[in-house]
Enzyme design. Sequence first.
Site, mmCIF file in Angstrom:
data_model
loop_
_atom_site.group_PDB
_atom_site.id
_atom_site.type_symbol
_atom_site.label_atom_id
_atom_site.label_comp_id
_atom_site.label_asym_id
_atom_site.label_seq_id
_atom_site.Cartn_x
_atom_site.Cartn_y
_atom_site.Cartn_z
ATOM 1 N N LYS A 13 0.673 29.392 25.587
ATOM 2 C CA LYS A 13 0.056 30.417 26.444
ATOM 3 C C LYS A 13 0.538 30.278 27.887
ATOM 4 O O LYS A 13 0.982 31.244 28.497
ATOM 5 C CB LYS A 13 -1.487 30.311 26.406
ATOM 6 C CG LYS A 13 -2.097 30.501 25.030
ATOM 7 C CD LYS A 13 -3.617 30.433 25.056
ATOM 8 C CE LYS A 13 -4.189 29.105 25.505
ATOM 9 N NZ LYS A 13 -3.896 27.971 24.606
ATOM 10 N N ARG A 88 -12.922 32.702 25.857
ATOM 11 C CA ARG A 88 -12.740 31.689 24.822
ATOM 12 C C ARG A 88 -13.931 31.611 23.882
ATOM 13 O O ARG A 88 -13.913 30.804 22.956
ATOM 14 C CB ARG A 88 -12.627 30.360 25.546
ATOM 15 C CG ARG A 88 -11.441 29.534 25.186
ATOM 16 C CD ARG A 88 -11.516 28.351 26.127
ATOM 17 N NE ARG A 88 -10.668 27.293 25.743
ATOM 18 C CZ ARG A 88 -9.498 27.039 26.341
ATOM 19 N NH1 ARG A 88 -9.041 27.815 27.289
ATOM 20 N NH2 ARG A 88 -8.805 26.000 25.956
ATOM 21 N N ARG A 127 3.955 16.635 25.277
ATOM 22 C CA ARG A 127 3.587 16.861 26.663
ATOM 23 C C ARG A 127 2.841 15.644 27.231
ATOM 24 O O ARG A 127 2.999 15.309 28.406
ATOM 25 C CB ARG A 127 2.717 18.112 26.784
ATOM 26 C CG ARG A 127 2.382 18.442 28.236
ATOM 27 C CD ARG A 127 1.662 19.751 28.368
ATOM 28 N NE ARG A 127 0.361 19.692 27.724
ATOM 29 C CZ ARG A 127 -0.412 20.749 27.530
ATOM 30 N NH1 ARG A 127 -0.004 21.941 27.908
ATOM 31 N NH2 ARG A 127 -1.571 20.624 26.952
ATOM 32 N N ARG A 133 -1.387 14.707 30.581
ATOM 33 C CA ARG A 133 -2.648 15.445 30.735
ATOM 34 C C ARG A 133 -3.731 14.684 29.985
ATOM 35 O O ARG A 133 -3.520 14.287 28.839
ATOM 36 C CB ARG A 133 -2.475 16.861 30.164
ATOM 37 C CG ARG A 133 -3.120 17.920 31.038
ATOM 38 C CD ARG A 133 -2.802 19.288 30.534
ATOM 39 N NE ARG A 133 -3.829 19.778 29.618
ATOM 40 C CZ ARG A 133 -3.902 21.017 29.187
ATOM 41 N NH1 ARG A 133 -2.986 21.894 29.575
ATOM 42 N NH2 ARG A 133 -4.843 21.394 28.366
ATOM 43 N N ARG A 144 -9.869 19.714 20.254
ATOM 44 C CA ARG A 144 -9.565 21.020 20.869
ATOM 45 C C ARG A 144 -9.202 22.051 19.805
ATOM 46 O O ARG A 144 -9.592 23.218 19.900
ATOM 47 C CB ARG A 144 -8.423 20.879 21.884
ATOM 48 C CG ARG A 144 -8.893 20.227 23.200
ATOM 49 C CD ARG A 144 -7.752 19.597 23.974
ATOM 50 N NE ARG A 144 -6.749 20.544 24.410
ATOM 51 C CZ ARG A 144 -5.497 20.205 24.711
ATOM 52 N NH1 ARG A 144 -5.106 18.944 24.632
ATOM 53 N NH2 ARG A 144 -4.645 21.120 25.095
HETATM 54 P P1 AP5 Z 1 1.673 25.361 26.868
HETATM 55 O O1 AP5 Z 1 2.427 26.529 27.334
HETATM 56 O O2 AP5 Z 1 1.055 24.475 27.864
HETATM 57 O O3 AP5 Z 1 0.557 25.821 25.807
HETATM 58 P P2 AP5 Z 1 -0.909 26.331 26.024
HETATM 59 O O4 AP5 Z 1 -1.178 27.285 24.928
HETATM 60 O O5 AP5 Z 1 -1.092 26.789 27.422
HETATM 61 O O6 AP5 Z 1 -1.699 24.973 25.734
HETATM 62 P P3 AP5 Z 1 -2.875 24.278 26.537
HETATM 63 O O7 AP5 Z 1 -2.884 22.859 26.122
HETATM 64 O O8 AP5 Z 1 -2.843 24.588 27.990
HETATM 65 O O9 AP5 Z 1 -4.089 25.038 25.890
HETATM 66 P P4 AP5 Z 1 -5.579 24.767 25.930
HETATM 67 O O10 AP5 Z 1 -6.118 26.057 25.487
HETATM 68 O O11 AP5 Z 1 -5.991 23.578 25.142
HETATM 69 O O12 AP5 Z 1 -5.886 24.306 27.440
HETATM 70 P P5 AP5 Z 1 -6.557 24.982 28.701
HETATM 71 O O13 AP5 Z 1 -5.855 24.454 29.865
HETATM 72 O O14 AP5 Z 1 -6.698 26.435 28.545
HETATM 73 O O15 AP5 Z 1 2.619 24.532 25.891
HETATM 74 C C1 AP5 Z 1 2.199 23.296 25.346
HETATM 75 C C2 AP5 Z 1 3.395 22.340 25.274
HETATM 76 O O16 AP5 Z 1 4.359 22.856 24.370
HETATM 77 C C3 AP5 Z 1 4.138 22.177 26.613
HETATM 78 O O17 AP5 Z 1 4.621 20.873 26.709
HETATM 79 C C4 AP5 Z 1 5.289 23.187 26.499
HETATM 80 O O18 AP5 Z 1 6.403 22.813 27.271
HETATM 81 C C5 AP5 Z 1 5.600 23.123 25.015
HETATM 82 N N1 AP5 Z 1 6.090 24.416 24.488
HETATM 83 C C6 AP5 Z 1 5.691 25.674 24.854
HETATM 84 N N2 AP5 Z 1 6.347 26.603 24.130
HETATM 85 C C7 AP5 Z 1 7.156 25.932 23.265
HETATM 86 C C8 AP5 Z 1 8.079 26.343 22.256
HETATM 87 N N3 AP5 Z 1 8.302 27.645 21.988
HETATM 88 N N4 AP5 Z 1 8.736 25.381 21.570
HETATM 89 C C9 AP5 Z 1 8.526 24.070 21.832
HETATM 90 N N5 AP5 Z 1 7.688 23.612 22.786
HETATM 91 C C10 AP5 Z 1 7.000 24.539 23.488
HETATM 92 O O19 AP5 Z 1 -8.025 24.349 28.656
HETATM 93 C C11 AP5 Z 1 -8.247 22.994 28.899
HETATM 94 C C12 AP5 Z 1 -9.743 22.705 28.897
HETATM 95 O O20 AP5 Z 1 -10.376 23.387 29.999
HETATM 96 C C13 AP5 Z 1 -10.529 23.149 27.680
HETATM 97 O O21 AP5 Z 1 -10.454 22.185 26.638
HETATM 98 C C14 AP5 Z 1 -11.933 23.279 28.263
HETATM 99 O O22 AP5 Z 1 -12.535 22.029 28.421
HETATM 100 C C15 AP5 Z 1 -11.664 23.855 29.640
HETATM 101 N N6 AP5 Z 1 -11.647 25.328 29.661
HETATM 102 C C16 AP5 Z 1 -10.604 26.128 30.021
HETATM 103 N N7 AP5 Z 1 -10.926 27.421 29.914
HETATM 104 C C17 AP5 Z 1 -12.205 27.466 29.497
HETATM 105 C C18 AP5 Z 1 -13.100 28.529 29.178
HETATM 106 N N8 AP5 Z 1 -12.716 29.809 29.280
HETATM 107 N N9 AP5 Z 1 -14.339 28.201 28.734
HETATM 108 C C19 AP5 Z 1 -14.734 26.922 28.629
HETATM 109 N N10 AP5 Z 1 -13.948 25.864 28.901
HETATM 110 C C20 AP5 Z 1 -12.684 26.138 29.332
HETATM 111 MG MG MG Z 2 -2.286 26.209 29.052
#
Ligand code: AP5
Ligand code: MG
Length: 190
Positions: A13, A88, A127, A133, A144
């Site tokens: 994402k 979410r 990552r 992270r 997660r």
């Molecule tokens: P990346 O692009 O970072 O993927 P992502 O989908 O953004 O993954 P996240 O880990 O950020 O998702 P998440 O939903 O768990 O975390 P968030 O920060 O939203 O890619 C991942 C890895 O793969 C990278 O190393 C990248 O380089 C690699 N990659 C990408 N594309 C690739 C490809 N095509 N091929 C190979 N490799 C690739 O949330 C974190 C925490 O915050 C949550 O757990 C929660 O506690 C809190 N939070 C956030 N939003 C809310 C909400 N709305 N409500 C409640 N709690 C929330």
């Molecule tokens: Mg992300």
Amino acid sequence: MRIVILGPPGAGKGTQAKRLAAELSIPHLSTGELLRRAVADQSELGQKAKSFMERGELLPDRLILDLIGEELRKKTYASGFLLDGFPRTAPQAEALESLLAERDWKIDIVPLLQVEDQELVRRLLGRARIEGRSDDTEEVIRRRLAVYNTQTRPLVDYYRQKNVLTEVHGQGTPDLVYDRLRLAVKATVA
Ligand code: AP5
Ligand code: MG
């Protein structure tokens, strides 16, 4: 243009949203990034968020809705945005809908990045080695994914019923995925 990008942790994402938002000249709003910054700054929000994030649990909806409500009021978002990591949960999606309706806005497209679990875990562990992270440990990654499946996956049907969902195959190189995403978005706007 108003976009919500959906997909499990590690689906890409953030990677894809940054690029798409730049190409469309709209701001990319990632709740995860906002929260990680708050944790680093040790702000009041950050102090509340830290333990939830470290456990891979979602923050209470109220907290997130206050944050987003305030953020989306800023002028920057007046002519469009790309939301990543929000909504979410069903209550978050409903709250977003009323927030947009107040302004006569609506979500134009919801791309869903689809990636197999095994690949998600592989990416996030990769990552962890590079960025360290705090929620990228095997145990928290599993949590997660489970949280995504129970609390966020229902939004797929929610947006499908609204005819805005578009599935994008999220495996392959980031460039390849971007080409697919771009095509899906262009097809919707055209
Ligand atoms: P990346 O692009 O970072 O993927 P992502 O989908 O953004 O993954 P996240 O880990 O950020 O998702 P998440 O939903 O768990 O975390 P968030 O920060 O939203 O890619 C991942 C890895 O793969 C990278 O190393 C990248 O380089 C690699 N990659 C990408 N594309 C690739 C490809 N095509 N091929 C190979 N490799 C690739 O949330 C974190 C925490 O915050 C949550 O757990 C929660 O506690 C809190 N939070 C956030 N939003 C809310 C909400 N709305 N409500 C409640 N709690 C929330
Ligand atoms: Mg992300």
